[in-house]
Design an enzyme around this catalytic site. Structure first.
Site, PDB file in Angstrom:
ATOM      1  CD  GLU A 115      -2.846  -0.954   2.681  1.00  0.00           C
ATOM      2  OE1 GLU A 115      -4.141  -1.897   1.571  1.00  0.00           O
ATOM      3  OE2 GLU A 115      -3.067  -0.976   3.368  1.00  0.00           O
ATOM      4  CB  CYS A 128       2.886   7.133   3.173  1.00  0.00           C
ATOM      5  SG  CYS A 128       3.705   6.355   4.699  1.00  0.00           S
ATOM      6  CB  CYS A 135       7.469  -5.761   9.057  1.00  0.00           C
ATOM      7  SG  CYS A 135       8.168  -4.193  10.033  1.00  0.00           S
ATOM      8  CB  CYS A 139       5.443  -1.909  16.042  1.00  0.00           C
ATOM      9  SG  CYS A 139       7.334  -1.774  15.196  1.00  0.00           S
ATOM     10  CB  CYS A 142       2.145  -0.936  14.003  1.00  0.00           C
ATOM     11  SG  CYS A 142       2.545  -1.384  11.596  1.00  0.00           S
ATOM     12  CB  CYS A 369       0.236   7.146  11.128  1.00  0.00           C
ATOM     13  SG  CYS A 369      -0.183   8.244   9.843  1.00  0.00           S
TER      14      CYS A 369
HETATM   15  S1  SF4 Z   1       6.069   0.179  12.870  1.00  0.00           S
HETATM   16 FE1  SF4 Z   1       5.445  -1.553  11.614  1.00  0.00          FE
HETATM   17  S2  SF4 Z   1       6.094  -1.305   9.315  1.00  0.00           S
HETATM   18 FE2  SF4 Z   1       7.337  -0.066  11.684  1.00  0.00          FE
HETATM   19  S3  SF4 Z   1       8.994  -1.071  12.026  1.00  0.00           S
HETATM   20 FE3  SF4 Z   1       6.744  -1.740  13.261  1.00  0.00          FE
HETATM   21  S4  SF4 Z   1       6.010  -3.124  12.366  1.00  0.00           S
HETATM   22 FE4  SF4 Z   1       7.624  -2.333  10.985  1.00  0.00          FE
END
Ligand code: SF4
Length: 394
Positions: A115, A128, A135, A139, A142, A369
């Site tokens: 995306e 962005c 990933c 996190c 996220c 975000c």
């Molecule tokens: S915020 Fe999301 S995209 Fe960024 S490093 Fe952490 S898990 Fe990955």
């Protein structure tokens, strides 16, 4: 996340002999393009000039068809078309939010999807972009973090996101029109989409170098911000080899809380991360580091957190971006109450830091975000299959 998570391999070296099938010129560095032209039969003594000409057609004028490159001979254009392609990711869907934010779902080699989000504002237009499918990291606030890493994007797939957005924004000059005549609607790039950019260092570097090149897309390095969750060993290297602005996904003021929100903290805790940021070569009052801080209800939003935050970053030229948490299906957190966010911002501001509260954009299309996630799940793919996909030739 295991302490010895490997930093990825360099996937973009061009072999002397061209691999089978047409080579995509998008994403090659200037040297890589020159090498490819020579390997494809362009006489060495002409290669530098041809590189410059083709570079401008691709990145300054947005041309995807060699036949349109009118300052090259017809015969040479035909030769190029036989051996090379100019390919960008395919736009699978395009959603426009009530607030003007645009979200593109783009498909890359192997059928994976990522995306990309365009955020128009009064004085700028920010894109962005993503650097990984899924990933490497997890996190917990996220949405992308719930999607396992499928693979790194190539440099072509990263810069290609800028090119498809420019297509959609009609930003390429018409034939005969000067490259700078059209107002820039895409003026800023943030590497804050899917993925940890510093775990795909070489491809991100090459793509940003292409985006900054003055004879092409020509974006100033000060208008490009790379956001990292804290891959400490690569932070100084980013300054030296990319030179763009830096943002850090900070989000907590104690290791205990940051270990949960940003697990890479177990590898490089707050103290080590701050040391690396203090040593960031490009640091100055005009080039401050952006500390991103997601506001999570009763998790990291107390007055004590705000006071600890300003104490921790003392001595680092910085600004703090407060990000009201954007909920996603199954998210384990809630957004802090607005009064709490304002109280937090007040403490930070009174300590002398700019503390803008980021206005959530594109929520109605899940473009805000931390809300990005593509349906691509990690199918059992061998390294060889992934290498074949990215044309890296195992
Ligand atoms: S915020 Fe999301 S995209 Fe960024 S490093 Fe952490 S898990 Fe990955």
């Amino acid at each position: 996340m295991a302490a010895d998570t490997p930093i990825t391999q360099d996937v973009m070296t061009i072999p002397r002999k061209l691999p089978e099938g047409p080579v995509n010129l998008v994403g090659l560095t200037r040297d890589g393009l020159r090498d490819a032209l020579i390997a494809g039969g362009t006489p060495e003594k002409q290669a530098k000039m041809r590189t410059g000409q083709i570079w401008q057609w691709i990145y300054q004028r947005g041309v995807r068809d060699f036949d349109a490159m009118t300052n090259l001979s017809k015969a040479y254009r035909a030769e190029l078309a036989e051996r090379f392609v100019i390919q960008v990711p395919e736009v699978v869907s395009r959603q426009v939010s009530a607030d003007g934010t645009r979200k593109y779902l783009v498909r890359i080699a192997g059928g994976h999807e990522v995306e990309v989000v365009y955020i128009p504002e009064e004085d700028r237009g920010t894109l962005c972009i993503s650097s990984q499918v899924g990933c490497t990291l997890t996190c917990s606030f996220c949405h992308t973090g719930t999607q396992k890493l499928v693979r790194n994007l190539t440099a072509g797939e990263i810069v290609g996101q800028i090119m498809v957005a420019r297509d959609d924004l009609d930003e390429w000059p018409e034939p005969g029109e000067g490259s700078g005549e059209r107002p820039r609607r895409l003026s800023n790039i943030v590497l804050m989409g899917m993925g940890e950019p510093l775990y795909n260092f070489e491809n991100v570097r090459d793509a940003m170098k292409i985006a900054m090149d003055g004879e092409g897309i020509s974006l100033s390095r000060r208008r490009i911000t790379l956001s990292t969750s804290g891959v400490v060993p690569e932070i100084a290297r980013a300054a030296e080899e990319i030179g763009c602005m830096l943002a850090v996904s900070f989000h907590a003021t104690t290791d205990e809380v940051r270990d949960k929100l940003v697990p890479i903290n177990k590898r490089w805790p707050i103290a080590e991360l701050l040391e690396a940021l203090k040593a960031y070569p490009k640091l100055s009052n005009s080039e401050r580091i952006t500390f991103e801080y997601v506001m999570l209800k009763d998790i990291n939003d107390s007055d004590a957190d705000a006071r600890r935050l300003v104490k921790l970053i003392a001595g680092i030229p910085a600004k703090i971006n407060l990000i009201p948490f954007n909920e996603w299906p199954g998210a384990p957190y809630q957004r802090s109450d607005w009064s709490r966010i304002e109280a937090f911002a007040d403490i930070v501001y009174k300590a002398g830091y700019a503390a803008p509260i980021r206005t959530p954009r594109g929520e109605d299309i899940m473009a805000a975000c931390g809300q990005l996630k593509s349906a691509t799940e990690r199918a059992r793919k061998s390294r060889a299959q992934i290498a074949a996909e990215t044309g890296t030739g195992a």
